[in-house]
Design a protein around this motif. Structure first.
Motif, PDB file in Angstrom:
ATOM      1  N   GLY A 169     -74.438  82.157  -8.984  1.00 42.05           N
ATOM      2  CA  GLY A 169     -74.638  80.784  -9.482  1.00 42.05           C
ATOM      3  C   GLY A 169     -73.624  80.285 -10.023  1.00 42.05           C
ATOM      4  O   GLY A 169     -73.269  79.046 -10.305  1.00 42.05           O
ATOM      5  N   THR A 170     -73.145  81.103 -11.390  1.00 43.87           N
ATOM      6  CA  THR A 170     -72.297  79.980 -12.191  1.00 43.87           C
ATOM      7  C   THR A 170     -70.864  81.431 -12.932  1.00 43.87           C
ATOM      8  O   THR A 170     -70.742  80.872 -13.452  1.00 43.87           O
ATOM      9  N   SER A 171     -70.894  82.591 -12.088  1.00 43.30           N
ATOM     10  CA  SER A 171     -70.019  83.136 -12.165  1.00 43.30           C
ATOM     11  C   SER A 171     -69.006  84.098 -11.541  1.00 43.30           C
ATOM     12  O   SER A 171     -70.175  83.822 -10.004  1.00 43.30           O
ATOM     13  N   THR A 172     -68.552  84.306 -11.111  1.00 47.15           N
ATOM     14  CA  THR A 172     -67.176  85.948 -10.621  1.00 47.15           C
ATOM     15  C   THR A 172     -66.520  86.743 -11.030  1.00 47.15           C
ATOM     16  O   THR A 172     -66.528  86.983 -12.423  1.00 47.15           O
ATOM     17  N   PHE A 173     -66.875  87.827 -10.115  1.00 44.88           N
ATOM     18  CA  PHE A 173     -66.910  89.675 -10.555  1.00 44.88           C
ATOM     19  C   PHE A 173     -65.605  89.679  -9.759  1.00 44.88           C
ATOM     20  O   PHE A 173     -66.027  89.732  -8.739  1.00 44.88           O
ATOM     21  N   CYS A 174     -64.625  90.615 -10.229  1.00 45.37           N
ATOM     22  CA  CYS A 174     -63.670  91.061  -9.473  1.00 45.37           C
ATOM     23  C   CYS A 174     -63.326  92.523  -9.544  1.00 45.37           C
ATOM     24  O   CYS A 174     -63.223  92.705 -10.991  1.00 45.37           O
ATOM     25  N   VAL A 175     -63.430  93.283  -8.800  1.00 47.20           N
ATOM     26  CA  VAL A 175     -63.135  94.710 -10.054  1.00 47.20           C
ATOM     27  C   VAL A 175     -61.369  94.501  -9.234  1.00 47.20           C
ATOM     28  O   VAL A 175     -60.362  94.549  -8.513  1.00 47.20           O
ATOM     29  N   ALA A 176     -60.395  94.994 -10.120  1.00 49.80           N
ATOM     30  CA  ALA A 176     -59.276  95.683 -10.235  1.00 49.80           C
ATOM     31  C   ALA A 176     -58.364  97.044 -10.105  1.00 49.80           C
ATOM     32  O   ALA A 176     -59.688  97.673 -10.286  1.00 49.80           O
ATOM     33  N   THR A 177     -57.080  97.435  -9.403  1.00 49.56           N
ATOM     34  CA  THR A 177     -57.218  98.630  -9.812  1.00 49.56           C
ATOM     35  C   THR A 177     -57.494  99.107 -11.146  1.00 49.56           C
ATOM     36  O   THR A 177     -57.267  98.255 -11.990  1.00 49.56           O
ATOM     37  N   GLY A 178     -57.451 100.034 -10.904  1.00 53.40           N
ATOM     38  CA  GLY A 178     -57.273 100.877 -12.194  1.00 53.40           C
ATOM     39  C   GLY A 178     -58.838 102.008 -12.263  1.00 53.40           C
ATOM     40  O   GLY A 178     -58.747 102.890 -12.668  1.00 53.40           O
ATOM     41  N   PRO A 179     -60.058 101.384 -12.106  1.00 54.46           N
ATOM     42  CA  PRO A 179     -61.034 100.591 -11.947  1.00 54.46           C
ATOM     43  C   PRO A 179     -61.164  99.024 -12.800  1.00 54.46           C
ATOM     44  O   PRO A 179     -61.745 100.314 -13.911  1.00 54.46           O
ATOM     45  N   GLN A 180     -60.954  98.721 -12.992  1.00 57.53           N
ATOM     46  CA  GLN A 180     -61.756  98.087 -14.062  1.00 57.53           C
ATOM     47  C   GLN A 180     -62.202  96.497 -13.049  1.00 57.53           C
ATOM     48  O   GLN A 180     -61.303  96.039 -12.478  1.00 57.53           O
ATOM     49  N   LEU A 181     -63.458  96.192 -14.025  1.00 58.49           N
ATOM     50  CA  LEU A 181     -64.359  94.894 -13.759  1.00 58.49           C
ATOM     51  C   LEU A 181     -63.512  93.444 -14.270  1.00 58.49           C
ATOM     52  O   LEU A 181     -63.429  93.626 -16.031  1.00 58.49           O
ATOM     53  N   TYR A 182     -63.821  92.468 -13.493  1.00 59.61           N
ATOM     54  CA  TYR A 182     -63.132  91.158 -14.563  1.00 59.61           C
ATOM     55  C   TYR A 182     -64.082  89.994 -14.282  1.00 59.61           C
ATOM     56  O   TYR A 182     -65.083  90.598 -13.075  1.00 59.61           O
ATOM     57  N   SER A 183     -63.973  89.230 -14.827  1.00 62.27           N
ATOM     58  CA  SER A 183     -65.461  88.306 -14.599  1.00 62.27           C
ATOM     59  C   SER A 183     -65.153  87.182 -15.687  1.00 62.27           C
ATOM     60  O   SER A 183     -64.207  87.068 -16.540  1.00 62.27           O
ATOM     61  N   TRP A 184     -65.426  86.434 -14.950  1.00 57.08           N
ATOM     62  CA  TRP A 184     -64.775  84.879 -15.631  1.00 57.08           C
ATOM     63  C   TRP A 184     -66.434  83.858 -14.735  1.00 57.08           C
ATOM     64  O   TRP A 184     -66.830  84.010 -13.762  1.00 57.08           O
ATOM     65  N   GLY A 185     -66.731  82.603 -15.654  1.00 55.80           N
ATOM     66  CA  GLY A 185     -67.400  81.722 -15.446  1.00 55.80           C
ATOM     67  C   GLY A 185     -68.560  81.634 -16.334  1.00 55.80           C
ATOM     68  O   GLY A 185     -68.447  82.305 -17.691  1.00 55.80           O
ATOM     69  N   LYS A 186     -69.897  82.021 -16.146  1.00 50.24           N
ATOM     70  CA  LYS A 186     -70.736  81.195 -17.113  1.00 50.24           C
ATOM     71  C   LYS A 186     -71.812  82.295 -17.051  1.00 50.24           C
ATOM     72  O   LYS A 186     -71.904  82.558 -15.823  1.00 50.24           O
ATOM     73  N   LEU A 187     -71.851  83.427 -18.110  1.00 48.55           N
ATOM     74  CA  LEU A 187     -72.001  84.483 -18.075  1.00 48.55           C
ATOM     75  C   LEU A 187     -73.570  84.715 -18.503  1.00 48.55           C
ATOM     76  O   LEU A 187     -73.897  86.087 -18.496  1.00 48.55           O
ATOM     77  N   LYS A 188     -73.622  84.199 -19.072  1.00 48.69           N
ATOM     78  CA  LYS A 188     -74.960  84.385 -19.973  1.00 48.69           C
ATOM     79  C   LYS A 188     -75.870  83.070 -20.350  1.00 48.69           C
ATOM     80  O   LYS A 188     -75.003  81.643 -20.021  1.00 48.69           O
ATOM     81  N   VAL A 189     -77.567  83.044 -20.532  1.00 49.73           N
ATOM     82  CA  VAL A 189     -76.978  81.280 -20.652  1.00 49.73           C
ATOM     83  C   VAL A 189     -76.939  80.501 -21.741  1.00 49.73           C
ATOM     84  O   VAL A 189     -76.248  79.142 -21.903  1.00 49.73           O
ATOM     85  N   SER A 190     -77.019  81.249 -22.986  1.00 49.46           N
ATOM     86  CA  SER A 190     -76.059  80.787 -23.928  1.00 49.46           C
ATOM     87  C   SER A 190     -74.789  80.954 -24.632  1.00 49.46           C
ATOM     88  O   SER A 190     -74.985  82.054 -24.073  1.00 49.46           O
ATOM     89  N   GLY A 191     -74.021  80.299 -24.496  1.00 49.89           N
ATOM     90  CA  GLY A 191     -72.441  80.538 -24.787  1.00 49.89           C
ATOM     91  C   GLY A 191     -71.367  79.643 -24.073  1.00 49.89           C
ATOM     92  O   GLY A 191     -72.232  79.367 -22.468  1.00 49.89           O
ATOM     93  N   ASP A 192     -70.659  80.731 -23.961  1.00 49.01           N
ATOM     94  CA  ASP A 192     -69.417  79.191 -23.615  1.00 49.01           C
ATOM     95  C   ASP A 192     -68.917  79.780 -22.521  1.00 49.01           C
ATOM     96  O   ASP A 192     -69.365  80.999 -21.846  1.00 49.01           O
ATOM     97  N   ASN A 193     -68.229  79.480 -21.505  1.00 52.04           N
ATOM     98  CA  ASN A 193     -68.076  79.607 -20.397  1.00 52.04           C
ATOM     99  C   ASN A 193     -66.306  80.194 -20.173  1.00 52.04           C
ATOM    100  O   ASN A 193     -65.756  79.500 -21.452  1.00 52.04           O
ATOM    101  N   THR A 194     -65.843  81.050 -19.304  1.00 54.03           N
ATOM    102  CA  THR A 194     -64.740  81.646 -19.591  1.00 54.03           C
ATOM    103  C   THR A 194     -63.565  81.438 -18.109  1.00 54.03           C
ATOM    104  O   THR A 194     -64.696  80.730 -17.013  1.00 54.03           O
ATOM    105  N   THR A 195     -62.782  80.722 -18.320  1.00 54.49           N
ATOM    106  CA  THR A 195     -62.047  79.996 -17.308  1.00 54.49           C
ATOM    107  C   THR A 195     -61.178  81.206 -16.668  1.00 54.49           C
ATOM    108  O   THR A 195     -60.665  80.494 -15.514  1.00 54.49           O
ATOM    109  N   HIS A 196     -60.792  82.628 -17.002  1.00 58.89           N
ATOM    110  CA  HIS A 196     -60.072  82.774 -16.155  1.00 58.89           C
ATOM    111  C   HIS A 196     -60.858  84.861 -16.154  1.00 58.89           C
ATOM    112  O   HIS A 196     -61.440  84.395 -17.170  1.00 58.89           O
TER     113      HIS A 196
END
Length: 186
Positions: free
Chosen positions: A20-47
């Protein structure tokens, strides 16, 4: 989280999940990346930002709910987020929410094929093991009480002298077939 990720010369995303508020992607490595609003309180990440707590795990499946997140990795399930119905899988006496990823002990050392998060629930598609077949079934007390009340209400509604439902009997305020309300009898 509704934007495209620009191509990166060495980073290759191979699996994504959007909540609803965030996106996650798995990249080579493997490494998980995220962006959006990840916590109820806190800033959004734009990348995309790496989720450092999950570095080094062999991620197989991931899912996002409205505010909950789950991944299947190696022989573990890891969940986190703002939950209220036990959807993180930490058990009836476990914590209800978690700001950081944590293992679901009940599924530890079990191969989980897929995870799926939704509104108020998380599903884990696992191999059947002796450990899981002996696990207790958690039924939230609210849902159990509501189901009993509905069953009692339905058992008592519209019965005739012999205990069978009278032909054409409806509960008060029920919608008639076709979606319209029936006319009151005169």
């Amino acid at each position: 989280s509704g934007f495209a990720v620009a191509p990166h010369p060495t980073l290759r995303f191979w699996q994504c999940a959007a909540g609803g508020t965030s996106t996650f992607c798995v990249a080579t490595g493997p490494q998980l990346y995220s962006w959006g609003k990840l916590k109820v309180s806190g800033d959004n990440t734009t990348h995309p930002m790496p989720v450092e707590d999950l570095s080094g795990w062999n991620l197989r499946s991931l899912s996002c709910g409205p505010g909950t997140f789950a991944v299947a990795a190696d022989r573990s399930v890891i969940t986190w987020g703002a939950a209220s119905n036990g959807e993180l899988g930490y058990g009836p006496n476990g914590k209800k929410s978690s700001a950081r990823p944590g293992k679901c002990d009940a599924l530890e050392d079990t191969f989980t094929h897929q995870v799926a998060c939704g509104v108020g629930f998380t599903l884990f598609l696992t191999e059947l093991t002796d450990k899981l077949s002996k696990s207790p079934v958690f039924e939230p007390s609210v849902a159990t009480e509501e189901a009993k009340a509905v069953a009692e209400d339905e058992a008592g509604a519209g019965t005739s002298k012999g205990g069978e439902a009278a032909a054409g009997a409806k509960r008060k305020g029920a919608t008639a077939a076709g979606g319209g309300r029936g006319k009151k009898a005169k």
